[in-house]
Motif scaffolding. Structure first.
Motif, PDB file in Angstrom:
ATOM      1  N   ALA A  27       0.684  -1.157   0.088  1.00  0.00           N
ATOM      2  CA  ALA A  27       0.091  -0.141   0.124  1.00  0.00           C
ATOM      3  C   ALA A  27       0.808   1.326   0.016  1.00  0.00           C
ATOM      4  CB  ALA A  27      -0.976   0.083   1.151  1.00  0.00           C
ATOM      5  N   GLU A  28       1.848   1.287   0.582  1.00  0.00           N
ATOM      6  CA  GLU A  28       2.907   2.293   0.852  1.00  0.00           C
ATOM      7  C   GLU A  28       3.610   2.497  -0.442  1.00  0.00           C
ATOM      8  OE1 GLU A  28       6.824   3.422   3.348  1.00  0.00           O
ATOM      9  OE2 GLU A  28       5.010   2.722   4.453  1.00  0.00           O
ATOM     10  N   ARG A  37       2.524   1.670  -3.328  1.00  0.00           N
ATOM     11  CA  ARG A  37       1.496   2.207  -4.359  1.00  0.00           C
ATOM     12  C   ARG A  37       1.305   3.670  -4.138  1.00  0.00           C
ATOM     13  NH1 ARG A  37      -3.215  -2.394  -3.973  1.00  0.00           N
ATOM     14  NH2 ARG A  37      -2.100  -3.696  -5.745  1.00  0.00           N
ATOM     15  N   GLU A  38       1.378   4.310  -3.255  1.00  0.00           N
ATOM     16  CA  GLU A  38       1.141   5.645  -2.962  1.00  0.00           C
ATOM     17  C   GLU A  38       2.455   6.483  -3.601  1.00  0.00           C
ATOM     18  OE1 GLU A  38       1.006   6.356   1.277  1.00  0.00           O
ATOM     19  OE2 GLU A  38      -0.994   5.373   1.183  1.00  0.00           O
ATOM     20  N   HIS A  39       3.641   5.839  -4.015  1.00  0.00           N
ATOM     21  CA  HIS A  39       4.652   6.640  -4.578  1.00  0.00           C
ATOM     22  C   HIS A  39       4.361   6.657  -6.082  1.00  0.00           C
ATOM     23  CE1 HIS A  39       7.630   6.108  -1.172  1.00  0.00           C
ATOM     24  NE2 HIS A  39       6.578   5.568  -0.656  1.00  0.00           N
ATOM     25  N   ASN A  53       8.495   0.939  -9.880  1.00  0.00           N
ATOM     26  CA  ASN A  53       8.619   0.962  -8.495  1.00  0.00           C
ATOM     27  C   ASN A  53       9.311  -0.251  -8.017  1.00  0.00           C
ATOM     28  OD1 ASN A  53       8.068   1.242  -5.879  1.00  0.00           O
ATOM     29  ND2 ASN A  53       6.179   2.449  -6.164  1.00  0.00           N
ATOM     30  N   TYR A  88       7.682  -1.534  -4.712  1.00  0.00           N
ATOM     31  CA  TYR A  88       6.304  -2.460  -4.898  1.00  0.00           C
ATOM     32  C   TYR A  88       6.696  -3.633  -5.536  1.00  0.00           C
ATOM     33  CZ  TYR A  88       1.963  -3.656  -7.298  1.00  0.00           C
ATOM     34  OH  TYR A  88       0.871  -4.411  -7.480  1.00  0.00           O
TER      35      TYR A  88
END
Length: 158
Positions: free
Chosen positions: A34-35, A37-39, A45, A48
């Protein structure tokens, strides 16, 4: 369906690992995904992709453990009458007849085997050679260098 023999301690260790994977590791990796994905852009990524790979490992291990536990044949050596014979779960002292060196092994399930802790798999050549034998019996065990002759010094059911 194949049964997996394991000691009471081995079953407990697997259940503890399963509990940790489900309650600690799985939530951590979900949070990491989840963290990441926020990037933003998921294609580039690395965090991820690393988290997704870790999630795949955790889910695979959970399935593996659940499968083994559902097909487990838990054997408590303490409930079996001590006959002097080497059985699954026994601790056996072997004496090399050529040089009088002693080694002590406990015969356990595949997942519990750890040679550093002198626990060998029931499917190992040494275990297969000594299962069913008694104190004082001599066994020949094939090793990469040839054959080694051992005498069974003691059998303990701990």
């Amino acid at each position: 369906m194949q049964k997996f023999p394991m000691t009471v301690e081995g079953e407990k260790a697997l259940r503890d690992e399963l509990q940790r994977l489900k309650t600690v590791d799985r939530p951590k990796v979900i949070e990491a995904i989840a963290e990441a994905r926020e990037h933003g852009d998921l294609k580039e990524n690395a965090e991820y992709h690393a988290a997704r790979e870790q999630q795949g490992f955790i889910e695979g291990r959970i399935q593996d453990i659940e499968g083994k536990l559902s097909n487990a044949q838990v054997i408590d050596i303490k409930t079996i009458p001590h006959t002097g014979k080497v059985l699954f779960g026994s601790t056996v002292e072997l004496i090399n007849t050529a040089n009088d060196e002693e080694v002590v092994y406990r015969i356990v399930g595949d997942d519990e085997a750890n040679i550093k802790e002198n626990r060998i798999s029931v499917n190992s050549p040494i275990a297969r050679a000594v299962i069913g034998k008694e104190e004082g019996d001599v066994v020949n065990i094939k090793v990469p260098n040839g054959t080694v002759e051992y005498e069974i010094g003691a059998v303990k059911h701990l």
